[in-house]
Scaffold this motif. Structure first.
Motif, PDB file in Angstrom:
ATOM      1  N   ALA A   1      -5.475   5.074   8.919  1.00 23.22           N
ATOM      2  CA  ALA A   1      -6.346   4.870   7.755  1.00 23.22           C
ATOM      3  C   ALA A   1      -6.447   3.389   7.396  1.00 23.22           C
ATOM      4  CB  ALA A   1      -5.829   5.676   6.562  1.00 23.22           C
ATOM      5  N   ILE A   2      -5.332   2.680   7.441  1.00 22.47           N
ATOM      6  CA  ILE A   2      -5.335   1.247   7.129  1.00 22.47           C
ATOM      7  C   ILE A   2      -6.145   0.474   8.166  1.00 22.47           C
ATOM      8  CG2 ILE A   2      -3.878  -0.825   7.063  1.00 22.47           C
ATOM      9  CD1 ILE A   2      -1.734   0.967   5.703  1.00 22.47           C
TER      10      ILE A   2
ATOM     11  N   ALA B   1      -1.296   7.189   8.093  1.00 23.12           N
ATOM     12  CA  ALA B   1      -1.540   6.066   7.179  1.00 23.12           C
ATOM     13  C   ALA B   1      -1.900   4.796   7.944  1.00 23.12           C
ATOM     14  CB  ALA B   1      -0.320   5.831   6.295  1.00 23.12           C
TER      15      ALA B   1
ATOM     16  N   ILE C   1       0.856  -1.190   0.000  1.00 20.88           N
ATOM     17  CA  ILE C   1       0.000   0.000   0.000  1.00 20.88           C
ATOM     18  C   ILE C   1       0.886   1.233   0.000  1.00 20.88           C
ATOM     19  CG2 ILE C   1      -1.753   1.304   1.268  1.00 20.88           C
ATOM     20  CD1 ILE C   1      -2.790  -1.368   2.361  1.00 20.88           C
TER      21      ILE C   1
ATOM     22  N   GLU D   1      -3.776   2.050  -2.438  1.00 21.25           N
ATOM     23  CA  GLU D   1      -3.428   3.451  -2.208  1.00 21.25           C
ATOM     24  C   GLU D   1      -4.137   3.938  -0.954  1.00 21.25           C
ATOM     25  OE1 GLU D   1      -4.854   5.542  -5.649  1.00 21.25           O
ATOM     26  OE2 GLU D   1      -3.687   4.310  -7.025  1.00 21.25           O
ATOM     27  N   VAL D   2      -3.422   4.697  -0.138  1.00 26.72           N
ATOM     28  CA  VAL D   2      -4.041   5.269   1.048  1.00 26.72           C
ATOM     29  C   VAL D   2      -3.864   6.790   1.012  1.00 26.72           C
ATOM     30  CG1 VAL D   2      -2.034   4.953   2.562  1.00 26.72           C
ATOM     31  CG2 VAL D   2      -4.300   5.060   3.545  1.00 26.72           C
ATOM     32  N   ASP D   3      -4.977   7.481   1.263  1.00 29.97           N
ATOM     33  CA  ASP D   3      -4.991   8.946   1.360  1.00 29.97           C
ATOM     34  C   ASP D   3      -5.120   9.288   2.837  1.00 29.97           C
ATOM     35  OD1 ASP D   3      -5.408  11.658   1.268  1.00 29.97           O
ATOM     36  OD2 ASP D   3      -7.195  11.575   0.021  1.00 29.97           O
ATOM     37  N   ILE D   4      -4.159  10.019   3.369  1.00 27.26           N
ATOM     38  CA  ILE D   4      -4.118  10.283   4.809  1.00 27.26           C
ATOM     39  C   ILE D   4      -4.660  11.664   5.176  1.00 27.26           C
ATOM     40  CG2 ILE D   4      -2.288   8.647   5.283  1.00 27.26           C
ATOM     41  CD1 ILE D   4      -1.231  12.129   5.305  1.00 27.26           C
TER      42      ILE D   4
ATOM     43  N   ILE E   1       1.427   5.415   0.107  1.00 26.90           N
ATOM     44  CA  ILE E   1       0.845   6.649   0.624  1.00 26.90           C
ATOM     45  C   ILE E   1       0.870   7.679  -0.495  1.00 26.90           C
ATOM     46  CG2 ILE E   1       1.067   8.505   2.323  1.00 26.90           C
ATOM     47  CD1 ILE E   1       2.505   6.495   4.177  1.00 26.90           C
ATOM     48  N   LYS E   2      -0.287   8.290  -0.756  1.00 25.37           N
ATOM     49  CA  LYS E   2      -0.373   9.275  -1.830  1.00 25.37           C
ATOM     50  C   LYS E   2       0.626  10.383  -1.609  1.00 25.37           C
ATOM     51  CE  LYS E   2      -4.739   8.304  -3.669  1.00 25.37           C
ATOM     52  NZ  LYS E   2      -5.621   8.638  -4.703  1.00 25.37           N
TER      53      LYS E   2
ATOM     54  N   THR F   1      -8.787   6.840  -0.748  1.00 25.39           N
ATOM     55  CA  THR F   1      -8.078   5.608  -0.447  1.00 25.39           C
ATOM     56  C   THR F   1      -8.659   4.536  -1.343  1.00 25.39           C
ATOM     57  OG1 THR F   1      -7.582   6.223   1.833  1.00 25.39           O
ATOM     58  CG2 THR F   1      -7.734   3.868   1.364  1.00 25.39           C
ATOM     59  N   HIS F   2      -7.795   3.768  -1.978  1.00 27.62           N
ATOM     60  CA  HIS F   2      -8.251   2.716  -2.884  1.00 27.62           C
ATOM     61  C   HIS F   2      -7.479   1.431  -2.558  1.00 27.62           C
ATOM     62  CE1 HIS F   2      -9.898   0.890  -6.460  1.00 27.62           C
ATOM     63  NE2 HIS F   2      -8.686   0.583  -6.859  1.00 27.62           N
TER      64      HIS F   2
END
Length: 178
Positions: free
Chosen positions: A119-120, A116, A36, A65-68, A38-39, A89-90
């Motif tokens: 978010a995960i 992150a 994964i 993908e993770v958007d924090i 981080i953007k 986040t995708h």
């Protein structure tokens, strides 16, 4: 401001190859591995690492993908009037019980990585989360330590590191701005 190039395209590629081998060695069974990013540039690096591991191990490694943005603890000032811009986040696969490798370009204070991780964990609970970083510049404010490091670059607080990748910036380099 003076810019000094500390990594070129070849150095970046070699660092990502080394990180990929180290991930394979640590994981042992890559069939349970997901990566994964981080953007923004962490995603580009995550895709490259997944491609290298996939080629070496002859198995497709899923990339998410993770958007924090909403998880940042330094973006909630009362003076801030603009709403945060969400890039999304995708993670199009199940992470429950998986070995997750979280990837980013530069590790500095640790706040982005902490965000992150939050978010995960809101998505599901993986078996383990490891951290892969292209550049570790020090100055941690949180007890965050990468498992895989491309390059350690000691910096002063007034220096800035920029990772520029072909997919995002049309140039491939890491520079330090003094």
């Amino acid at each position: 401001m003076k810019e000094v190039r500390i990594m070129d395209e070849g150095a970046i590629s070699r660092a990502l190859t080394r990180i990929s081998y180290e991930i394979i060695e640590q994981q042992k069974d890559v069939s349970n591995l997901v990566i994964i990013g981080i953007k923004t540039r962490g995603i580009t690096l995550a895709k490259r690492v997944a491609e290298k591991i996939s080629a070496l191990e002859k198995i497709k490694v899923p990339v998410g993908e993770v958007d924090i943005t909403l998880y940042r603890d330094d973006r909630h000032d009362s003076e801030e009037t603009d709403a945060p811009v969400l890039n999304g986040t995708h993670i199009p696969f199940d992470i429950k019980g998986k070995q997750v490798v979280l990837v980013d370009d530069v590790l500095f204070t640790g706040r982005t990585v902490r965000a992150a991780l939050d978010a995960i964990m809101d998505v599901d609970r993986p078996k383990r989360i490891s951290l892969a970083i292209l550049i570790d510049r020090g100055h941690r404010e949180l007890p965050i330590r990468p498992d895989f490091i491309g390059k350690n670059v000691p910096t002063s607080l007034d220096e800035v590191i920029h990772v520029r990748l072909t997919e995002d910036d049309h140039i491939e380099e890491v520079i330090i701005e003094k």
